[in-house]
Design a protein around this motif. Structure first.
Motif, mmCIF file in Angstrom:
data_model
loop_
_atom_site.group_PDB
_atom_site.id
_atom_site.type_symbol
_atom_site.label_atom_id
_atom_site.label_comp_id
_atom_site.label_asym_id
_atom_site.label_seq_id
_atom_site.Cartn_x
_atom_site.Cartn_y
_atom_site.Cartn_z
ATOM 1 N N GLY A 1 -2.948 -6.713 11.905
ATOM 2 C CA GLY A 1 -1.868 -6.125 11.115
ATOM 3 C C GLY A 1 -1.589 -6.801 9.783
ATOM 4 O O GLY A 1 -0.769 -6.319 9.014
ATOM 5 N N VAL B 1 -6.109 -4.005 9.518
ATOM 6 C CA VAL B 1 -5.476 -2.816 10.100
ATOM 7 C C VAL B 1 -6.559 -1.750 10.286
ATOM 8 O O VAL B 1 -7.713 -1.968 9.925
ATOM 9 C CB VAL B 1 -4.346 -2.276 9.183
ATOM 10 C CG1 VAL B 1 -3.238 -3.306 9.041
ATOM 11 C CG2 VAL B 1 -4.879 -1.854 7.827
ATOM 12 N N THR C 1 -1.969 -0.426 13.495
ATOM 13 C CA THR C 1 -2.672 -1.500 14.195
ATOM 14 C C THR C 1 -3.193 -1.069 15.560
ATOM 15 O O THR C 1 -3.952 -1.805 16.177
ATOM 16 C CB THR C 1 -1.746 -2.730 14.377
ATOM 17 O OG1 THR C 1 -0.600 -2.331 15.134
ATOM 18 C CG2 THR C 1 -1.324 -3.301 13.028
#
Length: 190
Positions: free
Chosen positions: A162, A23, A138
């Protein structure tokens, strides 16, 4: 903005947002207590919850940590990668980073932009670029306005996968959070 801009901002004590293979991360100089405090403020994070250390390699991590032989073997097997490895810290890291604990999570991202930044900057805080309790980010467009306005530089690396990193203490054989590569890690631990 560029990685060069982000590294300069970090050296000046500012926080930045950068992409990783998991992320977006919120980074500031992890060796500077004031810079680390700014990350806690931006995230509205409880000071009792430690932040991790982002470095470009296991060798650089060794400048700031004291892993056992087993822990270092684990680090060299799984880093760089979507894994946070908890090991004993050295005094080069301020107490605020680890919430006063004697151990720190080490992250070496497997992402070229993140590694480029980590090569050019001091060790960074390695924490997701979201407000505490909110979803991980993200895409740069999903950054909370307070974080976007509170950092000096946002490095846009496109959309990230993610998946959260797996957090593991290999010395104690404990997986604190299952994430990417969790099955491989469990197999290694056993």
């Amino acid at each position: 903005m560029s990685v060069t801009d982000a590294a300069a901002a970090v050296r000046e004590g500012h926080a930045v947002v950068y992409p990783t293979e998991t992320v977006y991360g919120l980074g500031a100089d992890a060796t500077d207590a004031d810079a680390v405090e700014r990350v806690f403020e931006l995230k509205d994070r409880d000071r009792g919850k430690p932040l991790s250390l982002g470095v470009p390699s296991v060798d650089v991590a060794l400048d700031h940590t004291r892993p056992t032989e087993r822990e270092e073997r684990f680090m060299r097997r799984f880093l760089p990668g979507p894994v946070t490895v908890v090991v004993e810290r050295r005094s080069t890291l301020p107490d605020i980073l680890t919430a006063g604990r004697d151990r720190v999570g080490v992250r070496v991202p497997d992402h070229q932009t993140a590694l480029d930044l980590l090569e050019r900057a001091p060790p960074l805080t390695a924490t997701s670029a979201n407000r505490s309790g909110a979803s991980s980010v993200t895409r740069v467009g999903d950054l909370d306005v307070r974080i976007r306005e509170g950092v000096a530089v946002v490095v846009d690396g496109g959309e990230t996968p993610g998946t959260e990193s797996t957090v593991v203490d290999p010395g104690r054989g404990v997986m604190h959070r299952r994430g990417a590569m969790a099955d491989d890690i469990e197999a290694w631990l056993s």
